[in-house]
Design a protein around this motif. Structure first.
Motif, mmCIF file in Angstrom:
data_model
loop_
_atom_site.group_PDB
_atom_site.id
_atom_site.type_symbol
_atom_site.label_atom_id
_atom_site.label_comp_id
_atom_site.label_asym_id
_atom_site.label_seq_id
_atom_site.Cartn_x
_atom_site.Cartn_y
_atom_site.Cartn_z
ATOM 1 N N LEU A 152 -23.703 14.885 -26.754
ATOM 2 C CA LEU A 152 -23.846 16.320 -28.208
ATOM 3 C C LEU A 152 -22.918 16.200 -28.256
ATOM 4 O O LEU A 152 -21.709 17.400 -29.170
ATOM 5 C CB LEU A 152 -24.609 17.811 -27.603
ATOM 6 C CG LEU A 152 -25.920 17.844 -27.143
ATOM 7 C CD1 LEU A 152 -26.915 19.146 -27.204
ATOM 8 C CD2 LEU A 152 -26.751 16.929 -28.721
ATOM 9 N N THR A 153 -21.731 15.794 -27.521
ATOM 10 C CA THR A 153 -20.277 16.675 -27.791
ATOM 11 C C THR A 153 -19.626 15.394 -29.183
ATOM 12 O O THR A 153 -18.461 15.679 -29.475
ATOM 13 C CB THR A 153 -19.087 15.891 -26.280
ATOM 14 O OG1 THR A 153 -18.825 14.292 -26.130
ATOM 15 C CG2 THR A 153 -20.218 17.361 -25.373
ATOM 16 N N ARG A 156 -20.646 15.742 -34.910
ATOM 17 C CA ARG A 156 -19.993 16.115 -35.873
ATOM 18 C C ARG A 156 -20.259 16.432 -37.049
ATOM 19 O O ARG A 156 -21.415 16.059 -37.669
ATOM 20 C CB ARG A 156 -19.453 15.372 -35.659
ATOM 21 C CG ARG A 156 -19.464 13.593 -36.977
ATOM 22 C CD ARG A 156 -17.681 12.516 -36.785
ATOM 23 N NE ARG A 156 -18.721 11.751 -36.657
ATOM 24 C CZ ARG A 156 -17.982 10.393 -38.013
ATOM 25 N NH1 ARG A 156 -17.554 11.208 -38.760
ATOM 26 N NH2 ARG A 156 -18.353 9.653 -38.188
ATOM 27 N N THR A 157 -19.607 17.252 -37.964
ATOM 28 C CA THR A 157 -20.207 17.541 -39.231
ATOM 29 C C THR A 157 -19.163 16.898 -40.554
ATOM 30 O O THR A 157 -18.283 16.538 -39.494
ATOM 31 C CB THR A 157 -20.393 19.197 -39.419
ATOM 32 O OG1 THR A 157 -18.854 19.307 -39.896
ATOM 33 C CG2 THR A 157 -20.776 19.692 -38.304
ATOM 34 N N ALA A 246 -24.633 16.957 -40.529
ATOM 35 C CA ALA A 246 -24.329 17.271 -38.709
ATOM 36 C C ALA A 246 -25.504 15.449 -38.564
ATOM 37 O O ALA A 246 -25.972 15.323 -39.193
ATOM 38 C CB ALA A 246 -25.537 18.243 -37.777
ATOM 39 N N TRP A 273 -28.670 20.897 -30.317
ATOM 40 C CA TRP A 273 -27.692 20.823 -30.743
ATOM 41 C C TRP A 273 -27.114 22.394 -31.580
ATOM 42 O O TRP A 273 -26.532 23.075 -31.870
ATOM 43 C CB TRP A 273 -27.271 20.156 -31.235
ATOM 44 C CG TRP A 273 -25.740 19.559 -32.096
ATOM 45 C CD1 TRP A 273 -23.813 20.292 -31.574
ATOM 46 C CD2 TRP A 273 -25.443 20.226 -33.805
ATOM 47 N NE1 TRP A 273 -23.664 19.875 -32.852
ATOM 48 C CE2 TRP A 273 -24.657 20.338 -33.894
ATOM 49 C CE3 TRP A 273 -26.758 20.444 -35.018
ATOM 50 C CZ2 TRP A 273 -24.168 20.525 -35.060
ATOM 51 C CZ3 TRP A 273 -26.134 21.427 -35.809
ATOM 52 C CH2 TRP A 273 -24.615 20.719 -36.696
ATOM 53 N N LEU A 274 -28.521 22.169 -32.366
ATOM 54 C CA LEU A 274 -29.013 23.364 -33.586
ATOM 55 C C LEU A 274 -28.943 24.464 -33.617
ATOM 56 O O LEU A 274 -27.645 25.148 -34.434
ATOM 57 C CB LEU A 274 -30.251 22.859 -34.571
ATOM 58 C CG LEU A 274 -29.970 23.346 -35.668
ATOM 59 C CD1 LEU A 274 -28.796 23.129 -36.769
ATOM 60 C CD2 LEU A 274 -32.075 23.089 -36.084
ATOM 61 N N ARG A 276 -27.464 26.526 -30.980
ATOM 62 C CA ARG A 276 -25.921 27.096 -30.495
ATOM 63 C C ARG A 276 -24.739 26.337 -31.956
ATOM 64 O O ARG A 276 -23.845 26.697 -31.094
ATOM 65 C CB ARG A 276 -25.508 25.942 -29.302
ATOM 66 C CG ARG A 276 -26.591 26.265 -28.298
ATOM 67 C CD ARG A 276 -26.234 26.473 -27.071
ATOM 68 N NE ARG A 276 -25.231 26.307 -26.119
ATOM 69 C CZ ARG A 276 -24.617 26.733 -25.107
ATOM 70 N NH1 ARG A 276 -25.260 25.619 -24.430
ATOM 71 N NH2 ARG A 276 -23.538 27.036 -25.158
ATOM 72 N N SER A 277 -25.101 25.276 -32.410
ATOM 73 C CA SER A 277 -24.345 25.218 -33.643
ATOM 74 C C SER A 277 -23.550 26.257 -34.789
ATOM 75 O O SER A 277 -22.874 26.562 -35.155
ATOM 76 C CB SER A 277 -24.834 24.007 -34.554
ATOM 77 O OG SER A 277 -25.937 24.840 -35.299
ATOM 78 N N TYR A 279 -25.099 26.881 -37.376
ATOM 79 C CA TYR A 279 -26.184 25.914 -38.423
ATOM 80 C C TYR A 279 -27.432 26.468 -38.503
ATOM 81 O O TYR A 279 -27.790 25.943 -37.550
ATOM 82 C CB TYR A 279 -25.574 24.852 -38.983
ATOM 83 C CG TYR A 279 -24.316 24.224 -38.928
ATOM 84 C CD1 TYR A 279 -23.580 25.477 -40.220
ATOM 85 C CD2 TYR A 279 -23.610 24.048 -38.574
ATOM 86 C CE1 TYR A 279 -21.905 24.618 -40.794
ATOM 87 C CE2 TYR A 279 -22.000 23.732 -38.000
ATOM 88 C CZ TYR A 279 -21.528 24.296 -39.311
ATOM 89 O OH TYR A 279 -20.454 24.251 -39.704
#
Length: 314
Positions: A152-153, A156-157, A246, A273-274, A276-277, A279
């Motif tokens: 997950l690191t 990127r966007t 993403a 990911w979503l 906590r993002s 977005y």
């Protein structure tokens, strides 16, 4: 879809696109036929041949699948709000139709019953005592406690520009059977000198394999072309809307025969990911595709280099 000519496919495709983005509105046979410019009976026949189900069945299925998805990934919306946004006229009708399809009420589905179909819990989902207890009883060997497939690191966007596209549709499971569709559109673009270093090949899964029967899954094979390109009537055209995405790029491109890995990666992006993002997702994911001709043959190799989700701030 072999029985439809290009113009018919294009018109029905525009209706399919309209339905997908207007599920909260009235979508009567009369109105959809008018959009296609065909008579109701002719439209019904062409639509059923291309989509594999009647317009009414198609609309109802998409509404239920969107509701099943939103009940998981839109925890801030009430069950009633989701039902209305998916085009159901009342909570009772929504509950009846949903329970008939998924064997659980919308409330029970949201509280954890979706885990009977999905591999892992959404981080911010509403969690009931019943399903918390069920998870605790799961053996350590089979329980899911952390991400396994996606670093997950590395997510990127990126902002993708709007682009003109040519596209071909496929109806069926997301397997290597998609490759002949890619080959057709790739050779078409290659023969017209439309492929360049700036071209982007994008696969768009229109369905969630956890919710949609394999034979009803839709997939679009898209090739970007320069704005103003004259295509003619032998290929369907459209517009890729662009926007913020993403992006998760694979260290090694993934083949279509490894769809289960792709599904697991999508699941982790959505579930971990979503939430906590900062977005929220906007629509169908987009797969960035690499096509390589096989030396000494007329075959091509299709691999997915990255998976992406269209997003916007919550």
């Amino acid at each position: 879809m072999a029985g439809l000519d290009q113009e018919q496919r294009t018109r029905i495709s525009k209706v399919l696109e309209y339905i997908e983005h207007h599920l909260d509105q009235t979508l009567s046979l009369e109105y959809l036929a008018k959009l296609s410019t065909y008579s109701q009976s002719h439209f019904h026949r062409l639509f059923t041949e291309m989509a594999g189900e009647t317009p009414a069945d198609y609309v109802k299925r998409l509404r239920l699948e969107k509701a099943a998805h939103d009940l998981i990934y839109e925890p801030n919306l009430s069950v009633t709000e989701i039902g209305l946004q998916c085009g159901f006229s009342s909570l009772s009708y929504f509950t009846t139709a949903f329970t008939e399809r998924y064997q659980h009420s919308p409330k029970t589905w949201r509280e954890g019953a979706y885990l009977e179909k999905f591999p892992r819990r959404y981080l911010h989902s509403k969690k009931s005592k019943q399903f918390s207890r069920k998870e605790q009883e799961t053996s350590p060997e089979t329980s899911y406690t952390r991400f396994q497939w996606v670093d997950l690191t590395k997510v990127r966007t990126m902002v993708f520009p709007e682009a003109a596209i040519v596209l071909s549709h496929r109806l069926g499971a997301y397997t290597q059977d998609i490759i002949p569709t890619w080959e057709g559109i790739y050779r078409w673009a290659e023969a017209r000198d439309l492929l360049s270093q700036h071209s982007r090949l994008m696969g768009v899964p229109r369905s969630n394999p956890y919710l949609t029967p394999p034979d009803k899954c839709r997939y679009d094979c898209c090739v970007t072309v320069p704005l103003g390109t004259t295509v003619g009537n032998d290929m369907e055209t459209g517009t890729f809307q662009g926007g913020k995405f993403a992006v998760y790029e694979f260290d090694e491109p993934v083949g279509y025969d490894n769809r289960q890995l792709l599904i697991e990666c999508y699941s982790e992006l959505y579930s971990f990911w979503l939430p906590r993002s900062g977005y929220r997702y906007l629509g169908n994911p987009v797969e960035l595709v690499q096509i390589t001709p096989k030396a000494g043959t007329l075959d091509i190799e299709c691999r997915i280099t990255a998976i992406t989700l269209p997003i916007e701030p919550k």
